[in-house]
Motif scaffolding. Structure first.
Motif, PDB file in Angstrom:
ATOM      1  N   PRO A 143      22.157  55.316 -40.877  1.00 27.05           N
ATOM      2  CA  PRO A 143      22.168  55.029 -39.440  1.00 27.05           C
ATOM      3  C   PRO A 143      23.090  55.958 -38.659  1.00 27.05           C
ATOM      4  O   PRO A 143      24.116  56.410 -39.174  1.00 27.05           O
ATOM      5  N   PRO A 144      22.738  56.240 -37.403  1.00 25.03           N
ATOM      6  CA  PRO A 144      23.628  57.029 -36.542  1.00 25.03           C
ATOM      7  C   PRO A 144      24.926  56.258 -36.259  1.00 25.03           C
ATOM      8  O   PRO A 144      24.974  55.034 -36.398  1.00 25.03           O
ATOM      9  N   VAL A 145      25.937  57.001 -35.851  1.00 24.92           N
ATOM     10  CA  VAL A 145      27.213  56.389 -35.463  1.00 24.92           C
ATOM     11  C   VAL A 145      27.371  56.550 -33.957  1.00 24.92           C
ATOM     12  O   VAL A 145      27.197  57.647 -33.416  1.00 24.92           O
ATOM     13  N   ALA A 146      27.698  55.438 -33.305  1.00 24.72           N
ATOM     14  CA  ALA A 146      27.994  55.450 -31.871  1.00 24.72           C
ATOM     15  C   ALA A 146      29.454  55.849 -31.718  1.00 24.72           C
ATOM     16  O   ALA A 146      30.348  55.063 -32.023  1.00 24.72           O
ATOM     17  N   LEU A 147      29.707  57.074 -31.285  1.00 27.00           N
ATOM     18  CA  LEU A 147      31.087  57.562 -31.218  1.00 27.00           C
ATOM     19  C   LEU A 147      31.901  56.873 -30.136  1.00 27.00           C
ATOM     20  O   LEU A 147      33.126  56.854 -30.208  1.00 27.00           O
TER      21      LEU A 147
ATOM     22  N   LEU B 228      24.444  61.928 -35.901  1.00 21.95           N
ATOM     23  CA  LEU B 228      23.411  61.778 -36.918  1.00 21.95           C
ATOM     24  C   LEU B 228      23.764  62.716 -38.061  1.00 21.95           C
ATOM     25  O   LEU B 228      24.289  63.811 -37.829  1.00 21.95           O
ATOM     26  N   TYR B 229      23.445  62.325 -39.275  1.00 24.73           N
ATOM     27  CA  TYR B 229      23.859  63.091 -40.453  1.00 24.73           C
ATOM     28  C   TYR B 229      22.907  62.773 -41.600  1.00 24.73           C
ATOM     29  O   TYR B 229      22.259  61.717 -41.619  1.00 24.73           O
ATOM     30  N   THR B 230      22.830  63.661 -42.557  1.00 28.35           N
ATOM     31  CA  THR B 230      22.032  63.412 -43.748  1.00 28.35           C
ATOM     32  C   THR B 230      22.899  62.755 -44.818  1.00 28.35           C
ATOM     33  O   THR B 230      24.135  62.781 -44.752  1.00 28.35           O
ATOM     34  N   ASP B 231      22.235  62.211 -45.816  1.00 23.16           N
ATOM     35  CA  ASP B 231      22.956  61.496 -46.868  1.00 23.16           C
ATOM     36  C   ASP B 231      23.846  62.409 -47.707  1.00 23.16           C
ATOM     37  O   ASP B 231      24.758  61.938 -48.380  1.00 23.16           O
ATOM     38  N   GLY B 232      23.609  63.720 -47.650  1.00 23.94           N
ATOM     39  CA  GLY B 232      24.480  64.637 -48.384  1.00 23.94           C
ATOM     40  C   GLY B 232      25.941  64.508 -47.974  1.00 23.94           C
ATOM     41  O   GLY B 232      26.842  64.729 -48.786  1.00 23.94           O
ATOM     42  N   LEU B 233      26.193  64.118 -46.727  1.00 25.60           N
ATOM     43  CA  LEU B 233      27.567  63.947 -46.251  1.00 25.60           C
ATOM     44  C   LEU B 233      28.206  62.702 -46.853  1.00 25.60           C
ATOM     45  O   LEU B 233      29.318  62.755 -47.376  1.00 25.60           O
ATOM     46  N   ILE B 234      27.513  61.590 -46.808  1.00 26.26           N
ATOM     47  CA  ILE B 234      28.125  60.326 -47.247  1.00 26.26           C
ATOM     48  C   ILE B 234      28.020  60.096 -48.753  1.00 26.26           C
ATOM     49  O   ILE B 234      28.592  59.144 -49.278  1.00 26.26           O
ATOM     50  N   GLU B 235      27.301  60.996 -49.448  1.00 32.51           N
ATOM     51  CA  GLU B 235      27.242  60.896 -50.904  1.00 32.51           C
ATOM     52  C   GLU B 235      28.319  61.734 -51.586  1.00 32.51           C
ATOM     53  O   GLU B 235      28.285  61.925 -52.805  1.00 32.51           O
ATOM     54  N   ALA B 236      29.307  62.202 -50.815  1.00 33.71           N
ATOM     55  CA  ALA B 236      30.482  62.825 -51.421  1.00 33.71           C
ATOM     56  C   ALA B 236      31.083  61.784 -52.364  1.00 33.71           C
ATOM     57  O   ALA B 236      31.060  60.581 -52.083  1.00 33.71           O
ATOM     58  N   ARG B 237      31.610  62.252 -53.488  1.00 36.45           N
ATOM     59  CA  ARG B 237      32.093  61.324 -54.516  1.00 36.45           C
ATOM     60  C   ARG B 237      33.500  61.693 -54.950  1.00 36.45           C
ATOM     61  O   ARG B 237      33.771  62.845 -55.286  1.00 36.45           O
ATOM     62  N   ASP B 238      34.393  60.714 -54.940  1.00 35.74           N
ATOM     63  CA  ASP B 238      35.767  60.919 -55.396  1.00 35.74           C
ATOM     64  C   ASP B 238      35.729  61.212 -56.896  1.00 35.74           C
ATOM     65  O   ASP B 238      35.292  60.365 -57.678  1.00 35.74           O
ATOM     66  N   PRO B 239      36.169  62.411 -57.319  1.00 34.65           N
ATOM     67  CA  PRO B 239      36.063  62.761 -58.739  1.00 34.65           C
ATOM     68  C   PRO B 239      36.914  61.880 -59.655  1.00 34.65           C
ATOM     69  O   PRO B 239      36.576  61.705 -60.823  1.00 34.65           O
ATOM     70  N   SER B 240      37.986  61.299 -59.142  1.00 29.14           N
ATOM     71  CA  SER B 240      38.838  60.479 -60.007  1.00 29.14           C
ATOM     72  C   SER B 240      38.294  59.063 -60.196  1.00 29.14           C
ATOM     73  O   SER B 240      38.506  58.458 -61.239  1.00 29.14           O
ATOM     74  N   THR B 241      37.575  58.537 -59.218  1.00 28.77           N
ATOM     75  CA  THR B 241      37.068  57.160 -59.327  1.00 28.77           C
ATOM     76  C   THR B 241      35.551  57.077 -59.403  1.00 28.77           C
ATOM     77  O   THR B 241      35.001  56.055 -59.813  1.00 28.77           O
ATOM     78  N   GLY B 242      34.869  58.135 -58.953  1.00 27.29           N
ATOM     79  CA  GLY B 242      33.408  58.101 -58.902  1.00 27.29           C
ATOM     80  C   GLY B 242      32.872  57.371 -57.688  1.00 27.29           C
ATOM     81  O   GLY B 242      31.667  57.215 -57.533  1.00 27.29           O
ATOM     82  N   ASP B 243      33.770  56.906 -56.799  1.00 29.29           N
ATOM     83  CA  ASP B 243      33.343  56.164 -55.612  1.00 29.29           C
ATOM     84  C   ASP B 243      32.702  57.099 -54.594  1.00 29.29           C
ATOM     85  O   ASP B 243      33.228  58.168 -54.300  1.00 29.29           O
ATOM     86  N   PHE B 244      31.565  56.664 -54.063  1.00 26.99           N
ATOM     87  CA  PHE B 244      30.924  57.406 -52.990  1.00 26.99           C
ATOM     88  C   PHE B 244      31.675  57.194 -51.682  1.00 26.99           C
ATOM     89  O   PHE B 244      32.283  56.144 -51.464  1.00 26.99           O
ATOM     90  N   LEU B 245      31.592  58.161 -50.803  1.00 25.92           N
ATOM     91  CA  LEU B 245      32.192  58.059 -49.474  1.00 25.92           C
ATOM     92  C   LEU B 245      31.513  56.961 -48.665  1.00 25.92           C
ATOM     93  O   LEU B 245      32.167  56.147 -48.035  1.00 25.92           O
TER      94      LEU B 245
END
Length: 151
Positions: free
Chosen positions: A45-49, A86-103
């Motif tokens: 979903p888009p973010v309302a800034l 608006l953004y693609t999922d590539g941005l929010i699928e960043a992953r913390d390498p130490s925990t594996g948690d997605f952004l």
């Protein structure tokens, strides 16, 4: 008409794809005056800034998953000076390498809160820099960011 956009894209994808397993996500936004109509087909979903919150339209299935799908609209009143991210999922699928948690979206909202002082022109690049830092290096998926700014 705006409400025909996703069904037409669905028809085109299904008729032109070479593999029935292919699908795509999409977000459409139609802006008229101080109103936006948002539809999501499996897309973040888009973010309302102006309020630092994500818009919450019902999320329909991605295009190409089923032959008949309806994508319900969300109508949003845009305040003076509005901006939508608006953004693609590539941005929010960043992953913390130490925990594996997605952004995910919550992490993106945290990044936006930390970047309140950034100019709108700088904001997309700053978000990508933060996501890459969170990811511990380059992002694995492509990233596209569109910042829509009202009058």
């Amino acid at each position: 008409a705006e409400e025909r956009m996703l069904p037409e894209l669905q028809r085109l994808l299904v008729s032109e794809r070479h593999d029935s397993r292919l699908f795509t996500t999409a977000c459409t936004i139609t802006i008229s005056g101080d109103t936006a109509v948002v539809r999501l087909a499996g897309h973040p979903p888009p973010v309302a800034l102006w309020s630092s919150t994500m818009l919450t339209p019902p999320v329909g299935l991605p295009l190409g998953v089923v032959s008949e799908e309806a994508w319900a609209p969300l109508e949003v009143t845009l305040p003076p000076g509005w901006a939508l991210l608006l953004y693609t999922d590539g941005l929010i699928e960043a992953r913390d390498p130490s925990t594996g948690d997605f952004l995910w979206i919550d992490g993106l909202l945290d990044f936006l809160a930390a970047e309140r002082a950034a100019s709108r022109a700088e904001l997309p690049a700053r978000l990508v820099e933060r996501a890459e830092a969170y990811n511990g290096g380059p992002l694995l998926d492509d990233v596209a960011i569109l910042l829509l700014v009202g009058p």
